[in-house]
Design an enzyme around this catalytic site. Structure first.
Site, PDB file in Angstrom:
ATOM      1  N   ASP A 110       0.716  -1.224  -0.206  1.00 12.13           N
ATOM      2  CA  ASP A 110       0.109   0.248  -0.156  1.00 12.13           C
ATOM      3  C   ASP A 110       0.935   1.549  -0.180  1.00 12.13           C
ATOM      4  O   ASP A 110       2.556   1.224   0.261  1.00 12.13           O
ATOM      5  CB  ASP A 110      -0.751   0.252   1.477  1.00 12.13           C
TER       6      ASP A 110
HETATM    7  N1  URA Z   1      -1.152  -6.135   4.118  1.00 12.11           N
HETATM    8  C1  URA Z   1      -1.815  -4.682   4.176  1.00 12.11           C
HETATM    9  O1  URA Z   1      -3.012  -4.185   4.519  1.00 12.11           O
HETATM   10  N2  URA Z   1      -1.109  -3.911   3.455  1.00 12.11           N
HETATM   11  C2  URA Z   1       0.013  -3.765   2.939  1.00 12.11           C
HETATM   12  O2  URA Z   1       0.777  -2.604   2.096  1.00 12.11           O
HETATM   13  C3  URA Z   1       0.547  -4.858   2.039  1.00 12.11           C
HETATM   14  C4  URA Z   1      -0.135  -6.075   3.392  1.00 12.11           C
END
Ligand code: URA
Length: 228
Positions: A102
């Protein structure tokens, strides 16, 4: 293989730039300046030098990036800067991140132009472990750990697969083998908590190099590549 392709694959320049470099006498094959950019060489046997330095053939490129927050993992996203932009100085084409993080997540991201390896590592059937450091809004109880490890309903068709979780000095470590959308955040929400900081520390046998600051990257070592 053509000498210009060999040099382009090794990120020396574009075919056009390489033509000019050859003309300028900056390239040597077995000690001789080639005159033709289409000259054929054997990458295993011939010694190619650029500005006097031997070039070892690299068909594919592999980088470990410590992704900083605020940068997106997709290859193109409107005006936001992407993880691929961070490697633009390398001049390597067709680079992709192995899996997504993310925008606000930090940490280990493998970036490569090796499509077969990329496919292998993100394939759900391979169950490659991903280890995250998770800082949560509220304390995590033993019961939460148990539920995270057993598998949880996070609103998908199926509950999450069994995971490993433990509390360490730096926070919660959560090791999952899937890569569902916002998976870690949704797992913590399922135990009535929320994630305030998330960092990926490991993917399979590849651990984030602690010497890399956010936004820094380096090539994988031969040993790391073999382990993958
Ligand atoms: N899980 C999440 O919620 N975000 C990420 O970036 C990676 C794994």
């Amino acid at each position: 293989m053509r000498i210009d392709k060999f040099l382009a694959d090794n990120s020396i320049g574009t075919r056009k730039e390489i033509k000019a470099l050859i003309k300028a006498g900056r390239v040597q094959v077995n000690g001789i300046n080639p005159s033709d950019p289409g000259m054929h060489i054997d990458p295993e046997k011939d010694e190619v030098r650029y500005d006097g330095n031997v070039i070892f053939y690299e068909r594919y490129h592999y980088y470990m990036l410590n992704k900083p927050a605020g940068v997106v993992s997709s290859t193109r996203e409107g005006a936001s800067s992407t993880v691929i932009d961070l490697l633009s100085a390398e001049g390597v084409k067709n680079l992709s991140p192995v899996g997504r993080l993310d925008k606000d997540t930090e940490g280990l991201l493998l970036i490569t132009d090796d499509g077969a390896l990329l496919h292998d590592l993100i394939s759900p059937s391979k169950h490659v472990e991903k280890e995250y450091l998770v800082i949560t809004e509220k304390p995590v109880s033993d019961d939460d750990i148990k539920r995270l490890e057993e598998g949880l309903d996070i609103g998908d068709d199926k509950p999450t697969l069994p995971a490993k979780a433990y509390l360490a000095e730096d926070g919660l470590h959560l090791i999952i083998t899937e890569g569902r959308f916002h998976q870690v955040k949704r797992m913590l929400e399922a135990v009535d908590n929320s994630v305030t900081y998330l960092k990926r520390l490991r993917m399979g046998a590849l651990t984030l190099d602690s010497k890399l600051q956010g936004g820094e990257y380096r090539k994988l070592t031969k040993e790391e590549l073999c382990r993958l």
